[in-house]
Design a protein around this motif. Structure first.
Motif, PDB file in Angstrom:
ATOM      1  N   THR A  69       3.368  44.667 101.322  1.00  0.00           N
ATOM      2  CA  THR A  69       3.089  43.304 100.878  1.00  0.00           C
ATOM      3  C   THR A  69       4.194  42.784  99.968  1.00  0.00           C
ATOM      4  O   THR A  69       4.701  43.499  99.099  1.00  0.00           O
ATOM      5  N   THR A  70       4.563  41.515 100.170  1.00  0.00           N
ATOM      6  CA  THR A  70       5.538  40.836  99.313  1.00  0.00           C
ATOM      7  C   THR A  70       4.927  39.523  98.837  1.00  0.00           C
ATOM      8  O   THR A  70       3.948  39.021  99.414  1.00  0.00           O
ATOM      9  N   PRO A  71       5.505  38.892  97.785  1.00  0.00           N
ATOM     10  CA  PRO A  71       4.990  37.588  97.325  1.00  0.00           C
ATOM     11  C   PRO A  71       5.058  36.486  98.372  1.00  0.00           C
ATOM     12  O   PRO A  71       4.390  35.451  98.232  1.00  0.00           O
ATOM     13  N   ASP A  72       5.838  36.691  99.434  1.00  0.00           N
ATOM     14  CA  ASP A  72       5.928  35.673 100.485  1.00  0.00           C
ATOM     15  C   ASP A  72       4.776  35.756 101.484  1.00  0.00           C
ATOM     16  O   ASP A  72       4.639  34.880 102.355  1.00  0.00           O
ATOM     17  N   ASP A  73       3.970  36.783 101.386  1.00  0.00           N
ATOM     18  CA  ASP A  73       2.892  36.963 102.357  1.00  0.00           C
ATOM     19  C   ASP A  73       1.719  36.040 102.060  1.00  0.00           C
ATOM     20  O   ASP A  73       1.467  35.638 100.907  1.00  0.00           O
ATOM     21  N   VAL A  74       0.994  35.723 103.142  1.00  0.00           N
ATOM     22  CA  VAL A  74      -0.242  34.954 103.045  1.00  0.00           C
ATOM     23  C   VAL A  74      -1.353  35.777 103.701  1.00  0.00           C
ATOM     24  O   VAL A  74      -1.243  36.160 104.871  1.00  0.00           O
ATOM     25  N   PHE A  75      -2.403  36.057 102.932  1.00  0.00           N
ATOM     26  CA  PHE A  75      -3.583  36.771 103.452  1.00  0.00           C
ATOM     27  C   PHE A  75      -4.683  35.749 103.691  1.00  0.00           C
ATOM     28  O   PHE A  75      -4.804  34.756 102.960  1.00  0.00           O
ATOM     29  N   LEU A  76      -5.504  35.998 104.698  1.00  0.00           N
ATOM     30  CA  LEU A  76      -6.621  35.112 104.988  1.00  0.00           C
ATOM     31  C   LEU A  76      -7.930  35.824 104.663  1.00  0.00           C
ATOM     32  O   LEU A  76      -8.223  36.888 105.216  1.00  0.00           O
ATOM     33  N   HIS A  77      -8.696  35.236 103.756  1.00  0.00           N
ATOM     34  CA  HIS A  77     -10.031  35.768 103.418  1.00  0.00           C
ATOM     35  C   HIS A  77     -11.012  35.222 104.447  1.00  0.00           C
ATOM     36  O   HIS A  77     -11.435  34.069 104.396  1.00  0.00           O
ATOM     37  N   LEU A  78     -11.374  36.085 105.404  1.00  0.00           N
ATOM     38  CA  LEU A  78     -12.158  35.677 106.561  1.00  0.00           C
ATOM     39  C   LEU A  78     -13.539  36.319 106.575  1.00  0.00           C
ATOM     40  O   LEU A  78     -14.445  35.821 107.224  1.00  0.00           O
ATOM     41  N   ASN A  79     -13.708  37.431 105.859  1.00  0.00           N
ATOM     42  CA  ASN A  79     -14.935  38.214 105.948  1.00  0.00           C
ATOM     43  C   ASN A  79     -15.871  37.923 104.783  1.00  0.00           C
ATOM     44  O   ASN A  79     -15.460  37.449 103.714  1.00  0.00           O
TER      45      ASN A  79
END
Length: 961
Positions: free
Chosen positions: A687-697
């Motif tokens: 993981t890097t600060p450029d990543d985007v995670f999606l909270h889907l659950n």
């Protein structure tokens, strides 16, 4: 006479003392001594019917041959290297006379009008010798020609079913290749061929008449007699024994390297094991001391090995018998071999010595009831036919003495004859173990289906077999559960090398401390986004601080729980962070779950404070306790500064409930250290600060802990999916909207997206998926469409903080089913047998998990915690979680998931114990019995279905239930 018959039948000596000490031997002696003789008068060839029936042995081969997709599984070739001055004309004439003497060499098998096969004997015929000049061939050319000819299929309906080729290398060297279909020959027959061919060749070479007498019977005569003899009480008596012996027999599922094909093929290979002379000597001494043959010792040991490999205690192994226990058949060429099934009951944790005794009794009883043809036995038992495996047994063991090994029986007058190995191996069964005794030497060949097994797997199995043989000879009083198959090298690899996962991570910090750190380092970076709403790390931290101060006023403190009942939103995430800053642990409550369940969770955890959305006030009020709205305006009056830290890395971060087999959900206690071992695990994704995670659950699903805390503790962005139930359509919309680079999907949702909306996944750097078996086809489709992406198959129960292993799928990185991979950082994996010992590579074991992801235990359930979180026998002072999952190691240390030891199921990533549903239904006064199963009437759409009985003429409605 009996001893001679036994030697003939078994291929090796039986200790004489056993003849008088074992009652079963006496029974066997009586049986062999009184076997019916073939009445040659009654079966004169003139009395043959127009259509000669097949013998029972031939009938079996007829059907097996029709099932063989390659057409060469039942070709029996022999290659002989002839040194000296050969007379090819004499050899060819000898082959002609051999065919003239034995009708079976002139027989083909035609299908009649009633579809029943019959023997068709050509009145005249020969065995032509095809001569090939191979003088300018090199060894490669010769071997290729031998293999090509030896593997050429036979046509049973048209014949001929015997072929001879002579390759001339030079005037003093020839290679003779004899090939016959098994339906007209067996190993015994080849010894007759060798003897008579030598006699005929010598006579022709010397221009003298042969000394051979005319056969009194032909194979067709025997087939007719067998059909007339095997009737009535004889058949019923034998069949009754086998029906009782094999009742309830299930197929033996060896752990294979590849899925079993729908139709088995004969493609095979062989691995050879040469036992040390010291071990062979020890085996012979063991036989003398215990009154058992080498065959019995090898069979007992092999069945013990299969018990270890399969985890089953009911082991059936096939073994051939020559079926020539009548003097009239000793000089006939033809297929006489019968097959016996030796079934071992290895329950009760017996000693090796006890297993030897059981095997001896089983074998002798089987020999005493060997007259029933295997095909009749299959008809009697009528097992479910399966084209992917042979009926009744899937693995065979044979033992050949020096007198029964056909490689040593060949000679031709004036020539030096050496048998050449033919490496084109066919596998008639999943695995065949063939041992050959030659004086002090014992060689064991493991012939295996290459559709199922890799060479390395069989090599390990052979090593384990030798290890067990050593144990049998040196420690016969050892109980089966105390046997250890691991070599020192394998033990070191499994226990230490593959568990060398120590890696740095912030183990001395808490989750909220790392979020606070990001707020200091990158205050204006986007932390949360949902639609048009955006929150920087500074805003997230300050809003959470205000709520945390408010919570402390409410009396929360470390290791207490705060309920949070809210849909996906920035306020939800702020509330989770606030609970941690206050020093407490959050209790996720999914607002879509039944109120009764939510109330139970609050009561069982002594939760007094509940955070909620304003529009869910009614639901929250029904739960009881102190209610705080996530966006209560009074919270804004509290300080925005970080509260003084009161929690530590070992404090509870959250309590998440999973299904329970007794109807009571289990609250898993997860600490801050547990979470950070997950969020900072570089084996999953970098993981890097450029990543985007999606909270889907849902927050009540353990996957949410990875989705939420990985980006927020590492400086990345958390995009929040729209509230409500996640469907393919809503997931596609949210992915299009937020363009995540890291996405965690249930396996079912991943499969559906690949099928219906794969382009939505474009740009996702890592797709993490888990919870159920991952389809290799879907993964390959995704990787082809998105070559810059990777699919990470993750595995782990909540008790190991969401993930314990992972496997990154890239093109060409795996074969067969997608494995669950290797342990992630700071995680230990052990596969143990029921006795708690490590299982060898390739052997199924129960999965135990250890390391820094291991939960504290179950909330307020010390007995259950003690049962599932057990002491680690390999790391003093540590614990392991007993998952109930079954797995095995691949040779490189990756893990294959194989199922469960209990009834637990997973549907769309959710862990469900059907017993919880049954327990709840049984609380209804009208329900007397209930059982819940998973059905998948539509592929990919798993449903829970409960079946029940009632004691009422007016049963409860479906909605009521």
């Amino acid at each position: 006479r009996v001893t001679s018959r036994l030697r003939t039948e078994l291929g090796h000596e039986l200790p004489v003392r056993a003849l008088f000490e074992t009652p079963t031997i006496a029974q066997l002696a009586t049986t062999l001594g009184t076997s019916a003789a073939v009445d040659t008068t009654a079966v004169r060839r003139a009395e043959r019917p127009a259509a000669v029936p097949l013998s029972y042995a031939q009938e079996r081969l007829w059907f097996l041959d029709r099932m063989d997709p390659d057409g060469n599984a039942y070709t029996v070739p022999v290659a002989l290297h002839l040194f000296g001055a050969l007379d090819p004309a004499a050899l060819e004439q000898a082959l002609h006379q051999l065919a003239a003497r034995h009708e079976i060499l002139r027989t083909r098998f035609a299908e009649g009008a009633d579809s029943a096969p019959a023997q068709v004997i050509e009145p005249t015929g020969s065995l032509p010798l095809v001569q090939v000049d191979a003088g300018d061939w090199d060894d490669v050319d010769l071997v290729a020609a031998l293999h090509q000819e030896a593997s050429r299929p036979f046509d049973l309906a048209h014949g001929p079913l015997a072929r001879a080729h002579l390759f001339r290398l030079d005037p003093q060297q020839h290679v003779l290749l004899l090939s016959m279909h098994h339906i007209v020959t067996d190993g015994w027959s080849y010894r007759i061929v060798a003897r008579e061919l030598d006699e005929l060749y010598a006579a022709l070479r010397e221009r003298q008449p042969s000394r051979l007498t005319e056969p009194a019977l032909q194979y067709a005569d025997y087939a007719i007699w067998e059909r007339s003899w095997l009737q009535g009480e004889l058949v019923e008596g034998q069949a009754a024994y086998w029906r009782e012996q094999l009742a309830g027999l299930e197929p033996l599922d060896l752990p294979t390297d590849r899925p079993r094909p729908a139709v088995r093929s004969s493609r095979g290979a062989t691995h050879t094991l040469n036992l040390p002379d010291t071990l062979t000597t020890a085996l012979h001494k063991l036989g003398q001391d215990h009154g058992v043959t080498t065959f019995m010792t090898l069979m007992a040991t092999y069945q013990i090995l299969l018990r270890t490999y399969t985890g089953h205690h009911d082991i059936a192994v096939g073994t051939p018998v020559a079926n020539r226990n009548r003097s009239e058949t000793e000089d006939l060429i033809g297929f006489f071999v019968n097959t016996l099934v030796l079934r071992a009951d290895l329950t009760g944790n017996p000693t090796l010595r006890e297993v030897l005794n059981r095997t001896r009794d089983t074998a002798l009883n089987a020999y005493a009831h060997q007259d029933l043809p295997f095909e009749r036995l299959v008809s009697e038992l009528a097992p479910q036919r399966d084209l992917s495996r042979t009926p009744l047994f899937q693995t065979m063991l044979t033992v050949h003495g020096s007198t029964t090994d056909i490689s040593h029986c060949w000679q031709l007058a004036g020539l030096d004859v050496q048998t050449l190995p033919l490496d084109d191996t066919v596998a008639k069964f999943d695995l065949t173990v063939s041992a050959t005794e030659a004086g002090p030497e014992l060689t064991i060949d493991f012939t295996y289906s290459t559709d199922l097994f890799d060479a390395s797997t069989i090599e390990r199995l052979a090593t384990h077999f030798q290890h067990l043989l050593t144990a049998v000879t040196t420690e016969p009083d050892t109980r089966l559960d105390d046997l250890d198959l691991l070599s020192p090298d394998e033990r070191r690899r499994i226990l230490h090398e593959w568990n060398d996962t120590t890696a740095p991570y912030p183990h001395d910090r808490t989750v909220h401390q790392l979020v606070e750190q990001q707020a200091r380092l990158r205050p204006e970076a986007i932390a949360l986004v949902q639609g048009e709403r955006r929150f920087s790390y500074r805003e997230l931290n300050e809003r959470a601080n205000q709520l945390a101060h408010r919570l402390r006023e409410s009396g929360v403190h470390p290791d207490t729980t705060v309920g949070i009942c809210a849909e996906r939103s920035p306020e939800l995430v702020i509330g989770l962070l606030a609970v941690l800053k206050a020093g407490a642990a959050y209790l996720p409550l999914d607002p879509t779950h039944p109120t009764e369940r939510l109330t139970h969770l609050l009561t069982s955890t002594d939760t007094a404070v509940v955070l909620h959305h304003p529009h869910q006030t009614g639901l929250a009020a029904s739960l009881g306790g102190t209610l705080l709205a996530l966006d209560d305006p009074t919270t804004a009056g509290h300080p925005t500064t970080d509260p003084d830290p009161v929690a530590h890395p070992g404090s509870l971060a959250f309590v998440l409930h999973t299904s329970g087999s007794t109807g009571t959900p289990k609250g898993v206690q997860i600490t801050h250290r547990n979470v950070l071992r997950l969020t900072h695990n570089t084996r999953i994704t970098d993981t890097t600060p450029d990543d985007v995670f999606l909270h889907l659950n849902s927050i009540a699903f353990d996957a949410s802990s990875y989705e939420i805390w990985t980006p927020l503790t590492t400086g990345a962005t958390l995009a929040i999916a729209a509230p409500g139930r996640t469907t393919t359509e809503t997931a596609t919309h949210d992915i299009h909207t937020h363009r995540p680079t890291v996405l965690l999907l249930t396996t079912a949702l991943f499969h559906t997206l690949v099928e219906e909306s794969s382009q939505a996944l474009a740009g996702v750097r890592h797709v993490l998926t888990g919870g159920e078996a991952l389809s290799a086809t879907h993964v390959r489709t995704f990787l082809e469409l998105h070559p810059g992406s990777a699919v990470v198959n993750v595995y782990g129960p909540t008790e190991s903080t969401t993930m314990a292993t992972c496997f990154t799928c890239r093109p060409g990185s795996w074969e067969g089913p997608v494995p669950i991979g290797r342990p992630i950082d700071n995680t230990r994996i052990h596969l143990l047998d029921p006795a708690g010992r490590p299982v060898p590579i390739g052997v199924t074991g129960e999965l135990y998990l250890g390391g820094d992801g291991l939960a504290r235990g179950y909330h307020h359930q010390p007995a259950l915690t003690a049962d599932r979180f057990v002491p680690d026998p390999f790391t003093p002072g540590a614990r392991l979680y007993r998952t109930g999952d079954l797995a095995r190691y691949r040779p490189d240390g990756t893990l294959d998931f194989l199922g469960r030891t209990d009834d637990q199921v997973k549907i769309r990533g959710h862990r469900i114990e059907p017993g919880e549903i049954d327990a709840r239904l049984l609380e209804h006064p009208a329900v007397t019995a209930s059982t819940t199963v998973v059905r998948e009437d539509t592929p990919g759409d798993k449903r829970l279905v409960a079946y029940l009985t009632t004691n009422s003429t007016n049963p409860p409605s479906t909605s009521e239930l």
